[in-house]
Design an enzyme around this catalytic site. Sequence first.
Site, PDB file in Angstrom:
ATOM      1  N   ASP A  26       0.838  -1.201   0.000  1.00 36.63           N
ATOM      2  CA  ASP A  26       0.000   0.000   0.000  1.00 36.63           C
ATOM      3  C   ASP A  26       0.876   1.256   0.000  1.00 36.63           C
ATOM      4  O   ASP A  26       0.645   2.184  -0.772  1.00 36.63           O
ATOM      5  CB  ASP A  26      -0.918   0.037   1.227  1.00 36.63           C
ATOM      6  CG  ASP A  26      -2.148  -0.841   1.091  1.00 36.63           C
ATOM      7  OD1 ASP A  26      -2.412  -1.342  -0.023  1.00 36.63           O
ATOM      8  OD2 ASP A  26      -2.837  -1.018   2.113  1.00 36.63           O
ATOM      9  N   HIS A  49      -3.871   4.956   3.314  1.00 34.64           N
ATOM     10  CA  HIS A  49      -3.868   5.649   2.030  1.00 34.64           C
ATOM     11  C   HIS A  49      -4.052   7.155   2.253  1.00 34.64           C
ATOM     12  O   HIS A  49      -3.353   7.968   1.648  1.00 34.64           O
ATOM     13  CB  HIS A  49      -4.973   5.112   1.117  1.00 34.64           C
ATOM     14  CG  HIS A  49      -4.763   3.697   0.696  1.00 34.64           C
ATOM     15  ND1 HIS A  49      -3.710   3.302  -0.097  1.00 34.64           N
ATOM     16  CD2 HIS A  49      -5.464   2.574   0.945  1.00 34.64           C
ATOM     17  CE1 HIS A  49      -3.780   2.008  -0.310  1.00 34.64           C
ATOM     18  NE2 HIS A  49      -4.835   1.537   0.318  1.00 34.64           N
TER      19      HIS A  49
END
Length: 90
Positions: A26, A49
């Site tokens: 990620d 994120h």
Amino acid sequence: MIDGDTVVNEGRPALSDEFVRHKVLDAVGDLYLAGGPLLARFRGMRSSHALNRRLLATLFADRAAWTTEPLDAVEFVDSSWAEPARALSA
């Protein structure tokens, strides 16, 4: 899939460090959105994120942070971060 502290998918996690690998992928993907190579060290603690996007926004807001000249460290600290309630009650 995770439900609280329980993994609910049968046969999951397939690897003992699967969640760590997912977090690393990620972060790599999020930082790739910078659009070019980063000469940097990334250390994420409970990164997400949204937090990684804020890191890039902070980086791009400071021209000195992305010039070609040698730099001192640019640090982004999210002061709103706090331990989850379940960790505080343990």
